[in-house]
Scaffold this active site. Sequence first.
Site, PDB file in Angstrom:
ATOM      1  N   CYS A 154      36.905 -12.190  -5.368  1.00 61.03           N
ATOM      2  CA  CYS A 154      37.893 -12.374  -4.260  1.00 61.03           C
ATOM      3  C   CYS A 154      38.311 -13.710  -4.430  1.00 61.03           C
ATOM      4  O   CYS A 154      38.982 -14.372  -5.299  1.00 61.03           O
ATOM      5  CB  CYS A 154      37.019 -11.908  -2.888  1.00 61.03           C
ATOM      6  SG  CYS A 154      38.446 -12.129  -1.812  1.00 61.03           S
ATOM      7  N   GLU A 207      31.932 -15.347   5.929  1.00 63.52           N
ATOM      8  CA  GLU A 207      30.985 -15.281   4.633  1.00 63.52           C
ATOM      9  C   GLU A 207      29.986 -16.529   4.488  1.00 63.52           C
ATOM     10  O   GLU A 207      28.942 -16.496   4.035  1.00 63.52           O
ATOM     11  CB  GLU A 207      31.882 -15.431   3.406  1.00 63.52           C
ATOM     12  CG  GLU A 207      32.596 -14.085   3.432  1.00 63.52           C
ATOM     13  CD  GLU A 207      33.409 -13.846   2.012  1.00 63.52           C
ATOM     14  OE1 GLU A 207      32.771 -14.119   0.757  1.00 63.52           O
ATOM     15  OE2 GLU A 207      34.566 -13.513   1.954  1.00 63.52           O
ATOM     16  N   ASN A 239      38.483  -8.578  -1.089  1.00 66.36           N
ATOM     17  CA  ASN A 239      38.978  -7.958   0.107  1.00 66.36           C
ATOM     18  C   ASN A 239      39.944  -9.247   0.865  1.00 66.36           C
ATOM     19  O   ASN A 239      39.191 -10.190   0.864  1.00 66.36           O
ATOM     20  CB  ASN A 239      37.546  -7.727   1.135  1.00 66.36           C
ATOM     21  CG  ASN A 239      36.852  -6.506   0.679  1.00 66.36           C
ATOM     22  OD1 ASN A 239      37.247  -5.694   1.644  1.00 66.36           O
ATOM     23  ND2 ASN A 239      36.121  -6.641  -0.174  1.00 66.36           N
ATOM     24  N   GLU A 263      35.452  -6.003  -4.345  1.00 68.18           N
ATOM     25  CA  GLU A 263      34.266  -6.679  -3.821  1.00 68.18           C
ATOM     26  C   GLU A 263      33.662  -5.709  -2.770  1.00 68.18           C
ATOM     27  O   GLU A 263      34.420  -5.100  -1.699  1.00 68.18           O
ATOM     28  CB  GLU A 263      34.805  -8.078  -3.099  1.00 68.18           C
ATOM     29  CG  GLU A 263      33.854  -8.760  -2.271  1.00 68.18           C
ATOM     30  CD  GLU A 263      34.628 -10.043  -1.534  1.00 68.18           C
ATOM     31  OE1 GLU A 263      35.932  -9.871  -1.171  1.00 68.18           O
ATOM     32  OE2 GLU A 263      34.179 -11.062  -1.219  1.00 68.18           O
ATOM     33  N   LYS A 305      29.021 -14.935  -6.001  1.00 65.23           N
ATOM     34  CA  LYS A 305      30.054 -15.586  -5.380  1.00 65.23           C
ATOM     35  C   LYS A 305      29.870 -17.187  -5.370  1.00 65.23           C
ATOM     36  O   LYS A 305      29.027 -17.504  -4.316  1.00 65.23           O
ATOM     37  CB  LYS A 305      30.718 -14.979  -4.330  1.00 65.23           C
ATOM     38  CG  LYS A 305      32.206 -15.404  -4.001  1.00 65.23           C
ATOM     39  CD  LYS A 305      32.521 -14.416  -2.736  1.00 65.23           C
ATOM     40  CE  LYS A 305      34.100 -14.740  -2.206  1.00 65.23           C
ATOM     41  NZ  LYS A 305      34.406 -13.778  -1.160  1.00 65.23           N
ATOM     42  N   ASN A 314      26.761 -13.038  -2.124  1.00 69.95           N
ATOM     43  CA  ASN A 314      28.046 -12.039  -2.267  1.00 69.95           C
ATOM     44  C   ASN A 314      28.096 -11.718  -3.974  1.00 69.95           C
ATOM     45  O   ASN A 314      28.588 -12.501  -4.534  1.00 69.95           O
ATOM     46  CB  ASN A 314      29.311 -12.455  -1.904  1.00 69.95           C
ATOM     47  CG  ASN A 314      30.484 -11.623  -1.803  1.00 69.95           C
ATOM     48  OD1 ASN A 314      30.629 -10.378  -2.569  1.00 69.95           O
ATOM     49  ND2 ASN A 314      31.369 -11.887  -1.071  1.00 69.95           N
TER      50      ASN A 314
END
Lengths: 314, 314
Positions: free
Chosen positions: B173, B143, B198, B47, B124, B107
């Site tokens: 992730c 995020e 991550n 990611e 994501k 993302n």
Amino acid sequence: MSRIIRLAGAQMGANQKADSRRQILDRMIALLDDAAGQGAQLVVFPELPFTTFFPRWLFETQAEVDAWFETSMPGPNTQALFDRAKALGVGMYVGFAELTPQGQHFNTSITVGPDGTILGKYRKIHLPGTVEPRIGDRFQQLEKRYFEYGDLGFPAFRGPESWGRAIMGMLICNDRRWPEGWRVYGLQGVELMLIGYNSAAYDPMGGTTEDASLRTFHSTLAAQANAYMNATWAVSVAKAGNEDGSGLIGGSVIVSPNGIVVAEAKTLGDEVIVADADLDACRQGKEKMFNFAAHRRPQWYRPIIDQVGAVPPA
Amino acid sequence: MSRIIRLAGAQMGANQKADSRRQILDRMIALLDDAAGQGAQLVVFPELPFTTFFPRWLFETQAEVDAWFETSMPGPNTQALFDRAKALGVGMYVGFAELTPQGQHFNTSITVGPDGTILGKYRKIHLPGTVEPRIGDRFQQLEKRYFEYGDLGFPAFRGPESWGRAIMGMLICNDRRWPEGWRVYGLQGVELMLIGYNSAAYDPMGGTTEDASLRTFHSTLAAQANAYMNATWAVSVAKAGNEDGSGLIGGSVIVSPNGIVVAEAKTLGDEVIVADADLDACRQGKEKMFNFAAHRRPQWYRPIIDQVGAVPPA
């Protein structure tokens, strides 16, 4: 109130077809005594613990099938276990083949409180196997023939004060491999999942690529990951060993909300495992990583209920 | 057609804030070369591999935020990687921070075929962290502040002939901990799940009960169990190591449809892992234990879409 509960798994060795009901019941009572002697407040027995795993056999008549079922719980063949549990002040999860007054057959489990009250009931939803026998196979997996699909959903319930009012759920055997059931309990805040199983030590559908070691790994993996992903304790307990030539895996475990195995059976026989569970250890997961209200996105999950089978892309 | 594909995970060590884009890109190209040299047909990067994990920092202005994003993919800062992959005839999964022409931030990850074609795109869905910064914390998890929730669902797609027309899915992730996303892909028959991550080596939400070892265990457990329960291969790849004082776990793995780790990173730095995946090894699970059409019971799964957060029993 205390939120620490001492849990036990009462793994059972094989029940042969020829074993008497009383013989098996006496072993269960001995396991209960052992667990209570170690201070357990709640003892988890396997799926269908009172008999052999009869769905491996094809029976010619419905009367032969019904002979494996209980028409009341407790009943004449099980009362002594319930009496002993109540006398000891110990609760239990116990599976049984349920034949209702209306003639319905279910693969069922109940959780009994320390005072003998039935706290919750569950009927197995993920029945494995087939309706029709597989020609030429020595052992069958006929759960879809002998049982109806569970009709109670996945109903969480509360334990008594002495169990910290734990939010509890039940699954049976194959259910533990299906994240949907765990999640429906997770959406009720489950803190303690109780599971009994009988899992073949080989591919019960006739394949040759799965052995006892792989299947035990799968059993433990499913309990660990689903406990973690729902931030719940789990007690997953086998009937194990060689039943009339058909092998069952052991691998009974108690798993923390971090997915860590904190107690594990070492044998394929009658064996008690014990661990203390702090129910508040579920909070880290439920309030952070798996804070469902903050992080779930159900608008993207619709295929989970709109579809049954897989539909590959073009 | 062959249904065996050689997979690689290109784990990356830390990207510091001060590292130049070219410096990082050169490391990615070196990893690609390494993987291709080992015969890999598809290389999975983490990611947000092109920069540091910037959501740990609070930025004052939107311009500072946008500086971490790509407005095209490939683009000036990434083209060299795409050129090398195409020259090598190697496909890749690669994450990036996506800024659309309409000004939306996601993302995102894409999978690129061996000829450079973009085969699939994913945004994501399970964004962790918070919108507002946590006062007093050295590192943030923002995020939810910097990205919008993914709006493409979980779209499976097919690989090219040379990858056995694999049915593929992507997650990013935190998604890998959510069985719902895996299952939506499972319901499309996924055979190969690609994941970059991550993940902090500590509790990014400020707790003290989780360390790198536990968090690596969780990362691997989620990949193993969800691969098993959906009978799919999975490649789950970290950006690891110490980014400006903030630790990231490693633990990149390639997992079989039996949930078995067949390759695993040993370091917290740039490291290639490789394994051959027989896509037909998914069939045992898909046709038996996880034959969804035969065994799923969606009528009991409704809370999964009808509820977002947990609702405990009375």
